[in-house]
Motif scaffolding. Sequence first.
Motif, PDB file in Angstrom:
ATOM      1  N   ASP A 210       0.844  -1.192   0.000  1.00  0.00           N
ATOM      2  CA  ASP A 210       0.000   0.000   0.000  1.00  0.00           C
ATOM      3  C   ASP A 210       0.883   1.247   0.000  1.00  0.00           C
ATOM      4  O   ASP A 210       1.411   1.658   1.033  1.00  0.00           O
ATOM      5  CB  ASP A 210      -0.920  -0.007   1.222  1.00  0.00           C
ATOM      6  N   ALA A 211       1.044   1.848  -1.179  1.00  0.00           N
ATOM      7  CA  ALA A 211       1.912   3.019  -1.301  1.00  0.00           C
ATOM      8  C   ALA A 211       1.413   4.189  -0.474  1.00  0.00           C
ATOM      9  O   ALA A 211       2.208   5.025  -0.033  1.00  0.00           O
ATOM     10  CB  ALA A 211       2.032   3.428  -2.771  1.00  0.00           C
ATOM     11  N   SER A 212       0.117   4.258  -0.225  1.00  0.00           N
ATOM     12  CA  SER A 212      -0.423   5.373   0.551  1.00  0.00           C
ATOM     13  C   SER A 212       0.067   5.346   1.996  1.00  0.00           C
ATOM     14  O   SER A 212       0.216   6.394   2.625  1.00  0.00           O
ATOM     15  CB  SER A 212      -1.951   5.355   0.514  1.00  0.00           C
ATOM     16  N   LEU A 213       0.311   4.148   2.527  1.00  0.00           N
ATOM     17  CA  LEU A 213       0.839   4.056   3.889  1.00  0.00           C
ATOM     18  C   LEU A 213       2.251   4.627   3.969  1.00  0.00           C
ATOM     19  O   LEU A 213       2.614   5.295   4.945  1.00  0.00           O
ATOM     20  CB  LEU A 213       0.837   2.595   4.361  1.00  0.00           C
ATOM     21  N   ILE A 214       3.055   4.380   2.945  1.00  0.00           N
ATOM     22  CA  ILE A 214       4.411   4.937   2.908  1.00  0.00           C
ATOM     23  C   ILE A 214       4.343   6.448   2.751  1.00  0.00           C
ATOM     24  O   ILE A 214       5.078   7.192   3.424  1.00  0.00           O
ATOM     25  CB  ILE A 214       5.218   4.307   1.761  1.00  0.00           C
ATOM     26  N   SER A 215       3.451   6.928   1.884  1.00  0.00           N
ATOM     27  CA  SER A 215       3.305   8.381   1.696  1.00  0.00           C
ATOM     28  C   SER A 215       2.877   9.060   2.987  1.00  0.00           C
ATOM     29  O   SER A 215       3.380  10.135   3.339  1.00  0.00           O
ATOM     30  CB  SER A 215       2.280   8.655   0.593  1.00  0.00           C
ATOM     31  N   GLN A 216       1.960   8.430   3.707  1.00  0.00           N
ATOM     32  CA  GLN A 216       1.530   8.988   4.987  1.00  0.00           C
ATOM     33  C   GLN A 216       2.700   9.060   5.956  1.00  0.00           C
ATOM     34  O   GLN A 216       2.876  10.050   6.684  1.00  0.00           O
ATOM     35  CB  GLN A 216       0.415   8.138   5.579  1.00  0.00           C
ATOM     36  N   GLY A 217       3.528   8.012   5.960  1.00  0.00           N
ATOM     37  CA  GLY A 217       4.706   8.017   6.822  1.00  0.00           C
ATOM     38  C   GLY A 217       5.674   9.131   6.460  1.00  0.00           C
ATOM     39  O   GLY A 217       6.281   9.751   7.340  1.00  0.00           O
ATOM     40  N   LEU A 218       5.813   9.422   5.167  1.00  0.00           N
ATOM     41  CA  LEU A 218       6.689  10.515   4.742  1.00  0.00           C
ATOM     42  C   LEU A 218       6.164  11.864   5.225  1.00  0.00           C
ATOM     43  O   LEU A 218       6.942  12.725   5.644  1.00  0.00           O
ATOM     44  CB  LEU A 218       6.820  10.512   3.219  1.00  0.00           C
ATOM     45  N   PHE A 219       4.860  12.050   5.169  1.00  0.00           N
ATOM     46  CA  PHE A 219       4.279  13.292   5.692  1.00  0.00           C
ATOM     47  C   PHE A 219       4.611  13.451   7.181  1.00  0.00           C
ATOM     48  O   PHE A 219       4.975  14.539   7.642  1.00  0.00           O
ATOM     49  CB  PHE A 219       2.766  13.295   5.507  1.00  0.00           C
ATOM     50  N   GLU A 220       4.514  12.363   7.931  1.00  0.00           N
ATOM     51  CA  GLU A 220       4.803  12.423   9.366  1.00  0.00           C
ATOM     52  C   GLU A 220       6.270  12.744   9.622  1.00  0.00           C
ATOM     53  O   GLU A 220       6.595  13.458  10.581  1.00  0.00           O
ATOM     54  CB  GLU A 220       4.436  11.081  10.015  1.00  0.00           C
ATOM     55  N   GLU A 221       7.150  12.261   8.770  1.00  0.00           N
ATOM     56  CA  GLU A 221       8.574  12.479   8.969  1.00  0.00           C
ATOM     57  C   GLU A 221       9.001  13.903   8.621  1.00  0.00           C
ATOM     58  O   GLU A 221      10.102  14.318   8.973  1.00  0.00           O
ATOM     59  CB  GLU A 221       9.383  11.472   8.138  1.00  0.00           C
ATOM     60  N   GLU A 222       8.159  14.659   7.938  1.00  0.00           N
ATOM     61  CA  GLU A 222       8.511  16.038   7.604  1.00  0.00           C
ATOM     62  C   GLU A 222       8.608  16.922   8.840  1.00  0.00           C
ATOM     63  O   GLU A 222       9.178  18.013   8.788  1.00  0.00           O
ATOM     64  CB  GLU A 222       7.489  16.618   6.624  1.00  0.00           C
ATOM     65  N   ARG A 223       8.065  16.458   9.954  1.00  0.00           N
ATOM     66  CA  ARG A 223       8.135  17.239  11.190  1.00  0.00           C
ATOM     67  C   ARG A 223       9.478  17.084  11.898  1.00  0.00           C
ATOM     68  O   ARG A 223       9.770  17.816  12.842  1.00  0.00           O
ATOM     69  CB  ARG A 223       7.004  16.816  12.138  1.00  0.00           C
ATOM     70  N   HIS A 224      10.280  16.141  11.453  1.00  0.00           N
ATOM     71  CA  HIS A 224      11.547  15.859  12.127  1.00  0.00           C
ATOM     72  C   HIS A 224      12.592  16.924  11.791  1.00  0.00           C
ATOM     73  O   HIS A 224      12.694  17.379  10.652  1.00  0.00           O
ATOM     74  CB  HIS A 224      12.072  14.486  11.705  1.00  0.00           C
ATOM     75  N   THR A 225      13.360  17.336  12.779  1.00  0.00           N
ATOM     76  CA  THR A 225      14.443  18.304  12.569  1.00  0.00           C
ATOM     77  C   THR A 225      15.683  17.592  12.041  1.00  0.00           C
ATOM     78  O   THR A 225      16.170  16.653  12.662  1.00  0.00           O
ATOM     79  CB  THR A 225      14.798  19.024  13.880  1.00  0.00           C
ATOM     80  N   GLY A 226      16.172  18.023  10.920  1.00  0.00           N
ATOM     81  CA  GLY A 226      17.356  17.395  10.336  1.00  0.00           C
ATOM     82  C   GLY A 226      18.609  17.682  11.145  1.00  0.00           C
ATOM     83  O   GLY A 226      18.810  18.793  11.644  1.00  0.00           O
ATOM     84  N   GLY A 227      19.467  16.663  11.263  1.00  0.00           N
ATOM     85  CA  GLY A 227      20.676  16.811  12.068  1.00  0.00           C
ATOM     86  C   GLY A 227      21.776  17.601  11.397  1.00  0.00           C
ATOM     87  O   GLY A 227      22.718  18.059  12.066  1.00  0.00           O
ATOM     88  N   ARG A 228      21.700  17.816  10.083  1.00  0.00           N
ATOM     89  CA  ARG A 228      22.777  18.501   9.387  1.00  0.00           C
ATOM     90  C   ARG A 228      22.841  19.981   9.765  1.00  0.00           C
ATOM     91  O   ARG A 228      23.900  20.614   9.641  1.00  0.00           O
ATOM     92  CB  ARG A 228      22.594  18.335   7.879  1.00  0.00           C
ATOM     93  N   THR A 229      21.742  20.570  10.236  1.00  0.00           N
ATOM     94  CA  THR A 229      21.756  21.991  10.596  1.00  0.00           C
ATOM     95  C   THR A 229      22.710  22.270  11.750  1.00  0.00           C
ATOM     96  O   THR A 229      23.390  23.296  11.773  1.00  0.00           O
ATOM     97  CB  THR A 229      20.343  22.458  10.974  1.00  0.00           C
ATOM     98  N   SER A 230      22.784  21.366  12.710  1.00  0.00           N
ATOM     99  CA  SER A 230      23.708  21.575  13.833  1.00  0.00           C
ATOM    100  C   SER A 230      25.152  21.427  13.381  1.00  0.00           C
ATOM    101  O   SER A 230      26.047  22.133  13.870  1.00  0.00           O
ATOM    102  CB  SER A 230      23.400  20.589  14.961  1.00  0.00           C
ATOM    103  N   VAL A 231      25.402  20.540  12.420  1.00  0.00           N
ATOM    104  CA  VAL A 231      26.756  20.393  11.871  1.00  0.00           C
ATOM    105  C   VAL A 231      27.156  21.669  11.131  1.00  0.00           C
ATOM    106  O   VAL A 231      28.292  22.147  11.250  1.00  0.00           O
ATOM    107  CB  VAL A 231      26.832  19.182  10.932  1.00  0.00           C
ATOM    108  N   ASP A 232      26.215  22.220  10.380  1.00  0.00           N
ATOM    109  CA  ASP A 232      26.492  23.475   9.671  1.00  0.00           C
ATOM    110  C   ASP A 232      26.875  24.581  10.653  1.00  0.00           C
ATOM    111  O   ASP A 232      27.780  25.384  10.384  1.00  0.00           O
ATOM    112  CB  ASP A 232      25.268  23.909   8.874  1.00  0.00           C
TER     113      ASP A 232
END
Length: 609
Positions: A210-232
Amino acid sequence: MQHQSTPKLPSLCVWLALCVALTCTALAQPKGGSETSKGSSTPAEVTEPSASSDEQSRAVRQADFEFDDAISVRVKSVQVYVRDKKGNPIKGLKAEDFVLLENGRPMSLTNFYEFEAGRRTDEADVPEMTQLERIQANPDEDPRFFSSVPEDRRLYLTIYVDHQNIRPQNRNRVFRDVRAFLRKHIGREDRVQLVTYARSVKVVREWTADASLISQGLFEEERHTGGRTSVDSDRRDIFEAIQDARSLSVLSSRARLFAEEQYNDAQFTLDGLRSVIDNVAGIPGRKALLYVSDGLPMMAGQEVFEAVLERADAGDLNGTGDTSGLRMQSFEYDISARLRSVTAAANANGVTFYTLDAAGLLGRSLRGADMRSTDLSSSIESTWSNNMQGPLMFLASDTGGEFAVNTNNFALALEKMNTDFRDYYSLGYAPPHPGTGREYRIKVQVKGKRGKGIGVIRYANSYRDKSPDKEMQEATLAGLQYGVENNKLGIRLKESQRIARSDGTFMVHIDVQIPLGKIAIIPRTEDVHIAKLQLWVQARDGEGDLSEPQREELPLTIPNADVETIGEKQYSYTMRLIMGAGDQWVSIGVRDALGGDTSVVTQTLKLGS
């Protein structure tokens, strides 16, 4: 659900307490007989609807002699992607157009197939049956497992988002194209899982069609703060310090500390990738991993070392002199060896990397708006960009996949990945070594005139020759972890008896029924033919704890008088499992040691109230 790099294996004394102990000795016997000791040659039952019990027991017996399975032919398949100079598939090549070398030695091809749009070109284009037609044609099969795609051709795609090494704005921009790709190209015969890394590996969505389940998971992951900003931020502080400092030793110390931290982070990142690769080892089919990040440093901190050396060359630092030692120190933070171990594991487990540099053309710059007036040369910028993209190229190139760097057209990169999933050649050959466990290098060429218009040939350039025992252990474990079944031998599991014991556990009898018409038999003497089956079993309880895998050898003899009708019979092997109350899962693998075909099936049990 947290994804573990290795399953937890309780000790023997804990098995009984956790109620997943297996007792796999003394299992071959006629139905209704008493338990026998391990190694017994007691006749095993063969059931046939129209045969008497005497005829059944006469048809096949466990052999009382030893023989090796060296005559079994194992075929290694190499997926090869042949593209023209524009990246389009080159079609219509034949087996004689290819040269395949293993460790520099030419190999004779035993199998050759061309796949176009996901189908073998030599197979008839048979209209797909409806679900009702399948049930009517296969009344004994479970309709949940009907598939028009053989399990060894099914696509298993892992979407791996590296939060630790990505900037949020870049990641979310890529996600839009990934969701569009899923909607357009992932069908019900494909399987996709979503995995993320943020200092630990997490399975966000388990295998699904079910591709929609993966797409939903991607939407949820957009709230995560990327770790590369602290390295920058850390890197920016160092660059500003380079402009202000006057001591080479101070700057050298800061460069080493930064490089050390980035080196350790890169090691953990690659360990996370390796754990996912190892956990899909037993899954059959074609396995791909889409790695989404802003890149990894091939040499951690290289851009900082280069900036310090540039400042030292300007001659206005205290302690400036021979800087060759500092330059040599920068090479201590090279991750290429660890990268090679990851691609070696991927090739050993049949995983192809596809890597996306989410930074694209716009998000890859050291010159941020808040960088003050730091004087960075263009060579440092170029060094840093190449350094971050190197591992992405390496992961893909070494495993036969593709990388997308220096582009904002992620949709095109994903389309190219989908082309690989559907259009390719499969070259099979019999390695001249029986499961040595060693790594072997592969080289594929297209010879003669057919090779002139080729832009690129991609394939996994190495593989590890696993033993059959290792492969079956991995496949049996995959059955427990993911419910993956691959049943070429057509075996069936049937619970024949369940006995409650005084200690609260249960003795469960499971019959493993194996159609004899699907296994290889060879003449042994004037009177009998022989076959050899190998059986693996492993169990998991409701807490996720695993038993140790167990293996049984089942050499069989078949009287010559029964050879002509052997295809109408099946061999039944009874297993006695001691298990506790609650949900239990049993995965059973069977290998035809002479023919090479294998099966893995799982059984779910709910014991007690």
